[in-house]
Design a protein around this motif. Structure first.
Motif, PDB file in Angstrom:
ATOM      1  N   LEU A 106      68.222  77.493 123.911  1.00  0.00           N
ATOM      2  CA  LEU A 106      67.360  78.441 124.620  1.00  0.00           C
ATOM      3  C   LEU A 106      66.332  79.087 123.687  1.00  0.00           C
ATOM      4  O   LEU A 106      65.693  80.069 124.056  1.00  0.00           O
ATOM      5  N   ARG A 107      66.181  78.527 122.479  1.00  0.00           N
ATOM      6  CA  ARG A 107      65.174  78.956 121.504  1.00  0.00           C
ATOM      7  C   ARG A 107      65.461  80.318 120.892  1.00  0.00           C
ATOM      8  O   ARG A 107      64.559  80.975 120.335  1.00  0.00           O
ATOM      9  N   GLY A 108      66.697  80.792 121.011  1.00  0.00           N
ATOM     10  CA  GLY A 108      67.060  82.052 120.387  1.00  0.00           C
ATOM     11  C   GLY A 108      67.445  81.849 118.932  1.00  0.00           C
ATOM     12  O   GLY A 108      67.616  80.721 118.462  1.00  0.00           O
ATOM     13  N   TRP A 109      67.593  82.958 118.209  1.00  0.00           N
ATOM     14  CA  TRP A 109      67.952  82.938 116.796  1.00  0.00           C
ATOM     15  C   TRP A 109      69.343  83.545 116.643  1.00  0.00           C
ATOM     16  O   TRP A 109      69.481  84.770 116.599  1.00  0.00           O
ATOM     17  N   PRO A 110      70.401  82.745 116.558  1.00  0.00           N
ATOM     18  CA  PRO A 110      71.722  83.314 116.317  1.00  0.00           C
ATOM     19  C   PRO A 110      71.734  84.083 114.996  1.00  0.00           C
ATOM     20  O   PRO A 110      71.179  83.618 114.001  1.00  0.00           O
ATOM     21  N   THR A 111      72.351  85.246 114.988  1.00  0.00           N
ATOM     22  CA  THR A 111      72.433  86.015 113.757  1.00  0.00           C
ATOM     23  C   THR A 111      73.229  85.246 112.702  1.00  0.00           C
ATOM     24  O   THR A 111      74.066  84.408 113.054  1.00  0.00           O
ATOM     25  N   PRO A 112      72.975  85.512 111.420  1.00  0.00           N
ATOM     26  CA  PRO A 112      73.722  84.792 110.384  1.00  0.00           C
ATOM     27  C   PRO A 112      75.233  84.920 110.548  1.00  0.00           C
ATOM     28  O   PRO A 112      75.971  83.960 110.306  1.00  0.00           O
TER      29      PRO A 112
END
Length: 207
Positions: free
Chosen positions: A146-152
């Motif tokens: 979904l083009r999101g950025w999972p946190t580290p």
């Protein structure tokens, strides 16, 4: 909350999504710990859990949406970051959470389609490390799609452990996730503001 005004990157809106149909589940508790940390970091937070996500399966050929589904889609579009918490059902994301995320398809033609440019904290709760790990991986994969950025840092909560796995170490993990989402939202918001300001200065000079 007025969604017609530009978002304030100093106080980003962080949307929490997840839990189970059982109020006060371990998954919901984990989600709220992360959201409380985001609020402590200066964010505005809203949680959609359990009954809030009880809407029909996503059907793209039927554009009508229930009030609950429409509210979910509107908040996803308005937020600057998310925290998503899912129980591990047979080693993968629960149907309740996946069904909600399927509705993000309605944002495909938005200025920020899907979850683009948003940090997403991912939390998985399951009775055992195997299911916890596989659920977290599947949730992070959905966020990537979904083009999101999972946190580290992702949250892995083993509910088979004492206190449903929410010991001091797990709480610290969840609190870090909440802060990371806020920090990313502020960073991207500040960058967007600077880019917009630079564009306005360039236009003024050119004019």
């Amino acid at each position: 909350m007025n969604m017609t005004h530009p978002p304030d990157w100093r106080r980003p809106l962080i949307l929490g999504v997840g839990g189970t149909t059982r109020p006060g589940s371990s998954t919901e508790k984990a989600l709220r710990i992360a959201l409380d940390s985001a609020a402590d970091a200066g964010a505005e937070t809203i949680a959609l859990v359990g009954e809030d996500l009880d809407f029909p399966m996503y059907a793209p050929h039927h554009p009508e949406r229930t009030a609950k589904a429409a509210r979910f889609i509107g908040l996803v579009a308005a937020c600057q970051g998310l925290v998503i918490a899912s129980p591990g059902y047979h080693g993968i994301v629960s149907g309740l959470v996946k069904k909600a995320l399927d509705h993000v398809e309605d944002l495909r033609d938005s200025p920020l389609p899907y979850l683009e440019n948003r940090a997403v904290g991912c939390i998985a709760c399951a009775a055992g490390w195997q299911a916890t790990g596989s659920t977290l991986v599947s949730l992070r994969s959905v966020v990537h799609a979904l083009r999101g950025w999972p946190t580290p840092l992702g949250g892995a909560i083993n509910t088979a452990q004492p206190d449903s796995g929410l010991d001091a170490g797990a709480r610290a993990q969840l609190q870090t996730i909440g802060r990371q989402v806020v920090h990313f939202a502020r960073a991207t918001g500040a960058l967007a503001a600077l880019t917009s300001e630079a564009g306005q200065v360039h236009e003024a000079r050119a004019g």
